[in-house]
Design a protein around this motif. Structure first.
Motif, short mmCIF file in Angstrom:
data_model
loop_
_atom_site.label_atom_id
_atom_site.label_comp_id
_atom_site.label_asym_id
_atom_site.label_seq_id
_atom_site.Cartn_x
_atom_site.Cartn_y
_atom_site.Cartn_z
N LYS A 51 0.85 -1.19 0.00
CA LYS A 51 0.00 0.00 0.00
C LYS A 51 0.89 1.24 0.00
N GLU A 52 0.49 2.23 -0.78
CA GLU A 52 1.27 3.47 -0.84
C GLU A 52 1.19 4.27 0.45
N SER A 53 -0.01 4.34 1.00
CA SER A 53 -0.19 5.04 2.28
C SER A 53 -1.26 4.31 3.08
N VAL A 54 -1.16 4.50 4.39
CA VAL A 54 -2.08 3.82 5.29
C VAL A 54 -2.46 4.78 6.41
N GLU A 55 -3.75 4.83 6.74
CA GLU A 55 -4.17 5.60 7.89
C GLU A 55 -3.88 4.81 9.15
N ALA A 56 -3.39 5.50 10.16
CA ALA A 56 -3.05 4.82 11.41
C ALA A 56 -3.17 5.80 12.57
N GLY A 61 2.11 9.63 23.36
CA GLY A 61 2.48 9.59 24.78
C GLY A 61 1.28 9.52 25.69
N ALA A 62 1.52 9.04 26.88
CA ALA A 62 0.51 8.93 27.93
C ALA A 62 -0.73 8.18 27.47
N GLY A 63 -0.53 7.18 26.61
CA GLY A 63 -1.65 6.37 26.13
C GLY A 63 -2.56 7.11 25.17
N SER A 64 -2.06 8.19 24.58
CA SER A 64 -2.86 8.99 23.65
C SER A 64 -2.35 8.80 22.22
N PHE A 65 -3.27 8.98 21.26
CA PHE A 65 -2.95 8.77 19.86
C PHE A 65 -3.54 9.88 19.01
N ILE A 66 -2.90 10.13 17.87
CA ILE A 66 -3.39 11.06 16.88
C ILE A 66 -3.55 10.30 15.57
N LYS A 67 -4.64 10.55 14.87
CA LYS A 67 -4.85 9.91 13.59
C LYS A 67 -3.85 10.51 12.59
N GLY A 68 -3.16 9.63 11.88
CA GLY A 68 -2.17 10.08 10.93
C GLY A 68 -2.14 9.19 9.70
N GLU A 69 -1.25 9.54 8.80
CA GLU A 69 -1.11 8.77 7.57
C GLU A 69 0.34 8.34 7.41
N LEU A 70 0.53 7.05 7.20
CA LEU A 70 1.86 6.53 6.90
C LEU A 70 2.05 6.67 5.40
N LYS A 71 2.97 7.53 5.00
CA LYS A 71 3.12 7.81 3.57
C LYS A 71 4.03 6.82 2.87
N SER A 72 4.88 6.15 3.61
CA SER A 72 5.78 5.18 2.99
C SER A 72 5.72 3.89 3.81
N THR A 73 5.31 2.82 3.16
CA THR A 73 5.22 1.55 3.88
C THR A 73 6.25 0.55 3.38
N ASP A 74 7.18 1.01 2.55
CA ASP A 74 8.15 0.06 1.99
C ASP A 74 9.41 -0.07 2.84
N GLU A 75 9.57 0.78 3.84
CA GLU A 75 10.72 0.68 4.74
C GLU A 75 10.23 0.64 6.18
N ILE A 76 10.82 -0.26 6.94
CA ILE A 76 10.43 -0.44 8.35
C ILE A 76 11.68 -0.31 9.20
N ILE A 77 11.58 0.41 10.29
CA ILE A 77 12.68 0.48 11.25
C ILE A 77 12.43 -0.64 12.26
N VAL A 78 13.37 -1.58 12.34
CA VAL A 78 13.21 -2.76 13.18
C VAL A 78 14.23 -2.74 14.30
N SER A 79 13.76 -2.95 15.52
CA SER A 79 14.66 -3.04 16.66
C SER A 79 15.40 -4.37 16.61
N ILE A 80 16.72 -4.30 16.79
CA ILE A 80 17.51 -5.54 16.82
C ILE A 80 18.10 -5.78 18.21
N GLY A 81 17.66 -4.99 19.18
CA GLY A 81 18.08 -5.19 20.56
C GLY A 81 19.08 -4.15 21.02
N SER A 82 19.24 -4.04 22.30
CA SER A 82 20.18 -3.11 22.94
C SER A 82 19.97 -1.67 22.48
N GLY A 83 18.73 -1.30 22.19
CA GLY A 83 18.42 0.06 21.79
C GLY A 83 18.83 0.40 20.36
N ILE A 84 19.17 -0.61 19.58
CA ILE A 84 19.60 -0.40 18.20
C ILE A 84 18.49 -0.82 17.25
#
Length: 145
Positions: A51-56, A61-84
């Motif tokens: 998908k080119e964009s996705v609403e999410a 913070g503090a358990g609150s959310f804002i409706k937004g749009e993910l404009k790029s879904t082809d790249e994901i930042i993945v945690s590999i541990g130790s804060g990296i």
């Protein structure tokens, strides 16, 4: 008197192993929650892939959310541990997540084995304590006659 000391010692050991079992149970629950998070991420990746964009709803913070749009879904930042964290495409992210899930399952299996071992030890110690208590009860009954 010796039996009473042995019984007290067994009861202390039983309590120690029960406390250890409670801690292991808490670790098991945390690992299961982590596995659930990884599964949810797998589902999300499937839902957004291609998908080119996705609403999410974006956490702010503090358990609150804002409706937004993910404009790029082809790249994901993945945690590999130790804060990296590293940037990956969906297939690369799945590969990392699969490895993480396997590690979590291995940890879960070890924790379950540890919990079973604690339970077995508690059962054995309780049997010993019951034998000592029964023997002491029998001795008291004989002495009273």
């Amino acid at each position: 008197m010796e039996d009473q000391q042995r019984l007290n010692s067994l009861l202390n050991e039983i309590n120690t192993y029960r406390q250890q079992a409670e801690l292991i149970q808490q670790q098991i629950e945390m690992i299961q929650a982590s596995i659930s998070e990884v599964d949810a991420l797998f589902n999300t990746l499937e839902d957004i892939e291609g998908k080119e964009s996705v609403e999410a709803f974006v956490p702010v913070g503090a358990g609150s959310f804002i409706k937004g749009e993910l404009k790029s879904t082809d790249e994901i930042i993945v945690s590999i541990g130790s804060g990296i964290a590293i940037k990956k495409d969906a297939d690369g992210a799945r590969e990392i997540l699969t490895g993480q899930k396997e590690d979590l399952k291995d940890s879960l299996d070890k924790m379950l084995a540890n919990l079973q071992q604690c339970s077995d030890i508690v059962g054995s110690l309780q049997a010993q304590a019951e034998q000592i208590a029964a023997a002491a009860q029998g001795n008291m009954t004989q002495t009273m006659r």
